[in-house]
Write an enzyme that holds these catalytic residues in place. Sequence first.
Site, mmCIF file in Angstrom:
data_model
loop_
_atom_site.group_PDB
_atom_site.id
_atom_site.type_symbol
_atom_site.label_atom_id
_atom_site.label_comp_id
_atom_site.label_asym_id
_atom_site.label_seq_id
_atom_site.Cartn_x
_atom_site.Cartn_y
_atom_site.Cartn_z
ATOM 1 N N SER A 143 -5.697 -1.530 8.126
ATOM 2 C CA SER A 143 -4.462 -1.821 8.855
ATOM 3 C C SER A 143 -4.876 -2.257 10.247
ATOM 4 O O SER A 143 -6.009 -2.007 10.678
ATOM 5 C CB SER A 143 -3.606 -0.547 8.935
ATOM 6 O OG SER A 143 -2.635 -0.632 9.945
ATOM 7 N N TYR A 156 -2.965 8.708 10.834
ATOM 8 C CA TYR A 156 -3.011 7.421 10.140
ATOM 9 C C TYR A 156 -4.054 6.516 10.795
ATOM 10 O O TYR A 156 -4.890 5.902 10.118
ATOM 11 C CB TYR A 156 -1.631 6.776 10.187
ATOM 12 C CG TYR A 156 -1.540 5.423 9.537
ATOM 13 C CD1 TYR A 156 -1.444 5.293 8.160
ATOM 14 C CD2 TYR A 156 -1.537 4.256 10.316
ATOM 15 C CE1 TYR A 156 -1.346 4.046 7.559
ATOM 16 C CE2 TYR A 156 -1.442 3.001 9.729
ATOM 17 C CZ TYR A 156 -1.345 2.902 8.351
ATOM 18 O OH TYR A 156 -1.253 1.669 7.769
#
Length: 304
Positions: A143, A156
């Site tokens: 990401s 995350y």
Amino acid sequence: MNWQGKTAFITGGVSGIGFGIARAFSNAGMRLALSYRNEEYKAAAAIWFADQEREAPLFLKLDVTDRKRFAEVAEEVEAHFGKVHVLVNNAGVSVFGPTDEATYDDFDWIMGVNFGGNVNGIVSFIPKIKAHGEGGHIVNVASMAAYISGPQAGIYTASKFAVRGMTECLRYNLAPYNIGVSLVCPGLTKTNAWDSALRRPDNFKDSGLGKVDKAELEKFGGAFDLGMDPLEVGEKILKGMTENRGLILTHPEHGPDIQEIYETTMAALPDEPAPEGRLEIERLRREGNKAAASGRKISLDDLT
């Protein structure tokens, strides 16, 4: 590499970015094995392949944190197709909340899926890709959080930074085997990734991130409707693989972030000379990395 007829295994391949990758690969003539957890997503994916008159993928139910099952899946894919050439570690969870209030369960769940799932894929599939000697490719989907941090995405972000570091090093290790390795860092994509907190497993229920407010989460999820089409992401990944790029960035809007990271990093370097001994060690490291990227195996002796 010519991907026509090659076999790819994609985790989380029936929805979101994973399904975008699956469609792009199918369009390129690849044969597919797709892992899934949700039966409805699997059924919808199967309909797409049937409507396109494509070979049906091998669908395999898998929790990517289950090492035993992951090993079984690797055996099943190999038994069905004969050889596996591409592994795409895509499955992940997007969970947000203040890191300073997180519990062990928060860390164990998010890191276990987002980083541990990649580890399980690598350990289960790389020996099989090495064994047939035809080369291949490993794609680890991270990401932009692998570069950009924020106040609501600490765990995350940590998981994606970890995937980034592992992937960059793995690229050196697999070059001698003609196995490419790519880190993919997508930005905002039109998926349902925002609802991960609603599907939290009971064995990780002790959360410090606060009670999930479904209405608030759904409002946040509305931003994802503005995201890139997952198929476009998949097509960019396929192009990056074909060019054997170590880093595949899909969203151009992150240019200012990358520029700021570069400038902040350079400004943080001390403005002073370094001693010759340290300079020599870093020179050897750089030479070792270049040699590894070109396909040479590097040992610790090469670094001192």
